[in-house]
Design a protein around this motif. Structure first.
Motif, mmCIF file in Angstrom:
data_model
loop_
_atom_site.group_PDB
_atom_site.id
_atom_site.type_symbol
_atom_site.label_atom_id
_atom_site.label_comp_id
_atom_site.label_asym_id
_atom_site.label_seq_id
_atom_site.Cartn_x
_atom_site.Cartn_y
_atom_site.Cartn_z
ATOM 1 N N SER A 139 0.813 -1.219 0.000
ATOM 2 C CA SER A 139 0.000 0.000 0.000
ATOM 3 C C SER A 139 0.844 1.266 0.000
ATOM 4 O O SER A 139 0.434 2.291 -0.552
ATOM 5 C CB SER A 139 -0.951 0.006 1.199
ATOM 6 O OG SER A 139 -0.227 -0.100 2.416
ATOM 7 N N ASP A 140 2.048 1.201 0.591
ATOM 8 C CA ASP A 140 2.872 2.414 0.624
ATOM 9 C C ASP A 140 3.484 2.757 -0.728
ATOM 10 O O ASP A 140 4.092 3.811 -0.888
ATOM 11 C CB ASP A 140 3.954 2.304 1.702
ATOM 12 C CG ASP A 140 4.909 1.138 1.486
ATOM 13 O OD1 ASP A 140 4.834 0.477 0.433
ATOM 14 O OD2 ASP A 140 5.733 0.880 2.385
ATOM 15 N N GLN A 141 3.313 1.869 -1.711
ATOM 16 C CA GLN A 141 3.784 2.149 -3.065
ATOM 17 C C GLN A 141 2.688 2.765 -3.943
ATOM 18 O O GLN A 141 2.939 3.114 -5.097
ATOM 19 C CB GLN A 141 4.320 0.876 -3.722
ATOM 20 C CG GLN A 141 5.580 0.330 -3.083
ATOM 21 C CD GLN A 141 6.135 -0.875 -3.810
ATOM 22 O OE1 GLN A 141 5.802 -1.122 -4.980
ATOM 23 N NE2 GLN A 141 6.979 -1.640 -3.134
ATOM 24 N N VAL A 142 1.496 2.864 -3.389
ATOM 25 C CA VAL A 142 0.353 3.408 -4.139
ATOM 26 C C VAL A 142 -0.089 4.704 -3.465
ATOM 27 O O VAL A 142 -0.718 4.693 -2.404
ATOM 28 C CB VAL A 142 -0.809 2.391 -4.194
ATOM 29 C CG1 VAL A 142 -1.978 2.978 -4.983
ATOM 30 C CG2 VAL A 142 -0.343 1.082 -4.806
ATOM 31 N N LYS A 143 0.235 5.815 -4.095
ATOM 32 C CA LYS A 143 -0.062 7.116 -3.496
ATOM 33 C C LYS A 143 -1.561 7.339 -3.376
ATOM 34 O O LYS A 143 -2.044 7.826 -2.347
ATOM 35 C CB LYS A 143 0.578 8.222 -4.341
ATOM 36 C CG LYS A 143 0.401 9.617 -3.767
ATOM 37 C CD LYS A 143 1.123 10.666 -4.613
ATOM 38 C CE LYS A 143 0.945 12.055 -4.039
ATOM 39 N NZ LYS A 143 1.629 13.091 -4.857
ATOM 40 N N ALA B 281 -1.185 1.961 -14.198
ATOM 41 C CA ALA B 281 -0.197 3.026 -14.009
ATOM 42 C C ALA B 281 1.192 2.479 -14.345
ATOM 43 O O ALA B 281 1.362 1.761 -15.319
ATOM 44 C CB ALA B 281 -0.291 3.565 -12.585
ATOM 45 N N GLU B 282 2.185 2.808 -13.519
ATOM 46 C CA GLU B 282 3.534 2.257 -13.690
ATOM 47 C C GLU B 282 3.785 1.129 -12.699
ATOM 48 O O GLU B 282 4.919 0.693 -12.526
ATOM 49 C CB GLU B 282 4.579 3.364 -13.483
ATOM 50 C CG GLU B 282 4.434 4.538 -14.429
ATOM 51 C CD GLU B 282 4.583 4.125 -15.886
ATOM 52 O OE1 GLU B 282 5.430 3.272 -16.178
ATOM 53 O OE2 GLU B 282 3.825 4.659 -16.733
ATOM 54 N N LEU B 283 2.712 0.650 -12.077
ATOM 55 C CA LEU B 283 2.845 -0.300 -10.973
ATOM 56 C C LEU B 283 2.869 -1.759 -11.406
ATOM 57 O O LEU B 283 3.492 -2.592 -10.743
ATOM 58 C CB LEU B 283 1.686 -0.093 -9.981
ATOM 59 C CG LEU B 283 1.643 1.263 -9.286
ATOM 60 C CD1 LEU B 283 0.303 1.446 -8.576
ATOM 61 C CD2 LEU B 283 2.799 1.375 -8.299
ATOM 62 N N ALA B 284 2.172 -2.087 -12.485
ATOM 63 C CA ALA B 284 2.078 -3.495 -12.875
ATOM 64 C C ALA B 284 1.687 -3.619 -14.337
ATOM 65 O O ALA B 284 0.956 -2.780 -14.877
ATOM 66 C CB ALA B 284 1.043 -4.220 -12.008
ATOM 67 N N LYS B 285 2.178 -4.676 -14.950
ATOM 68 C CA LYS B 285 1.825 -5.024 -16.329
ATOM 69 C C LYS B 285 1.812 -6.538 -16.445
ATOM 70 O O LYS B 285 2.675 -7.223 -15.886
ATOM 71 C CB LYS B 285 2.822 -4.420 -17.315
ATOM 72 C CG LYS B 285 2.499 -4.712 -18.771
ATOM 73 C CD LYS B 285 3.534 -4.090 -19.701
ATOM 74 C CE LYS B 285 3.253 -4.440 -21.155
ATOM 75 N NZ LYS B 285 4.271 -3.862 -22.076
ATOM 76 N N LEU B 286 0.818 -7.066 -17.162
ATOM 77 C CA LEU B 286 0.672 -8.515 -17.304
ATOM 78 C C LEU B 286 0.469 -8.885 -18.771
ATOM 79 O O LEU B 286 -0.150 -8.131 -19.533
ATOM 80 C CB LEU B 286 -0.535 -9.020 -16.508
ATOM 81 C CG LEU B 286 -0.461 -8.902 -14.992
ATOM 82 C CD1 LEU B 286 -1.835 -9.221 -14.375
ATOM 83 C CD2 LEU B 286 0.602 -9.817 -14.419
ATOM 84 N N THR B 287 0.948 -10.071 -19.149
ATOM 85 C CA THR B 287 0.712 -10.620 -20.496
ATOM 86 C C THR B 287 0.282 -12.072 -20.356
ATOM 87 O O THR B 287 0.917 -12.857 -19.624
ATOM 88 C CB THR B 287 1.990 -10.558 -21.348
ATOM 89 O OG1 THR B 287 2.424 -9.194 -21.446
ATOM 90 C CG2 THR B 287 1.724 -11.091 -22.749
ATOM 91 N N PHE B 288 -0.798 -12.437 -21.052
ATOM 92 C CA PHE B 288 -1.304 -13.806 -21.002
ATOM 93 C C PHE B 288 -1.642 -14.316 -22.400
ATOM 94 O O PHE B 288 -2.291 -13.618 -23.183
ATOM 95 C CB PHE B 288 -2.562 -13.893 -20.129
ATOM 96 C CG PHE B 288 -2.302 -13.691 -18.666
ATOM 97 C CD1 PHE B 288 -1.865 -14.741 -17.879
ATOM 98 C CD2 PHE B 288 -2.489 -12.451 -18.096
ATOM 99 C CE1 PHE B 288 -1.618 -14.566 -16.534
ATOM 100 C CE2 PHE B 288 -2.233 -12.249 -16.741
ATOM 101 C CZ PHE B 288 -1.798 -13.317 -15.955
#
Length: 229
Positions: A144-148, A217-224
């Motif tokens: 949570s501290d990484q998400v403003k 945002a810049e927090l996560a990206k996924l490919t499936f």
């Protein structure tokens, strides 16, 4: 001794949240929770969260394929913000709700539209159309501290490189504290439980052979990769 054990578990709940995928007991979903979806469908704004449950057996990690069950003819993608609960949560107020959040994840809530449409029309549960294997792909845990601000996160999804969904959590009808407070009136939320907060407009059907990419945002990206059963 039982009470002491419970207090210790509540105090230490956040420590294991990074392993929510294996330690969580339930997935709580919220439907029709983006204003752009309400406008696009020309339906009334919900007066309270529309809640459903998914089994944790539906989780999927990146590197594994999305498998479309042969019993379904139409499965749709839905990109979402996931909220990971950090400690036991029952009858909490909206004002206190965010203190129960350990962190977040990027998630997909895959939906068998062919099943869900019939279930809705008949007033039946959504379980089969929402809870099939591989229907909840998720990213790794984001503390949570990484998400403003969880209510200002861009979300996007592409299929075979074509943008299909693009939205922002600012458009949520029921914010994270609203959802936590509401759900906790009816059931205890436990450490590592996941809340799926809803999807922006653009959800549509995909097929075997497709490649789904999504991001938050810049927090996560996924490919499936997608395959048939």
């Amino acid at each position: 001794m039982v009470q002491l054990t419970r207090i210790l578990r509540m105090a230490c709940g956040n420590q294991n949240a990074a392993n929510f995928l294996n330690e969580g007991k339930k997935i709580v979903g919220v439907a029709l929770n983006y204003m752009d979806v309400v406008k696009a469908r020309n339906v009334p704004v919900p007066s309270e969260p529309l809640v459903f449950l998914k089994p944790t057996s539906s989780y999927l990690q990146e590197g594994q394929p999305i498998v479309l069950p042969k019993v379904f003819t139409k499965v749709a993608y839905e990109v979402e913000l996931g909220v990971v609960i950090g400690k036991h949560c029952k009858n909490v107020s909206k004002a206190d709700a965010m203190s129960y959040v350990a962190g977040y994840c990027l998630a997909l809530d895959l939906t068998a539209q062919c099943n869900l449409g019939a279930a809705r029309a008949a007033g039946h549960p959504w379980t089969l159309g929402k809870g099939f294997d591989t229907s909840t792909p998720v990213s790794s845990f984001i503390p949570s501290d990484q998400v403003k601000d969880p209510h200002n996160l861009p979300l996007w999804l592409t299929v075979n490189g074509v943008v299909k969904q693009k939205g922002c959590t600012a458009d949520l009808i029921f914010k994270v504290p609203d959802i936590i407070s509401y759900v906790s009136k009816y059931m205890t939320l436990e450490p590592n439980d996941l809340i799926l907060t809803g999807t922006p407009n653009g959800s549509d059907v995909f097929k075997s052979g497709d490649v789904i990419e999504c991001g938050m945002a810049e927090l996560a990206k996924l490919t499936f990769q997608v395959c048939g059963e």
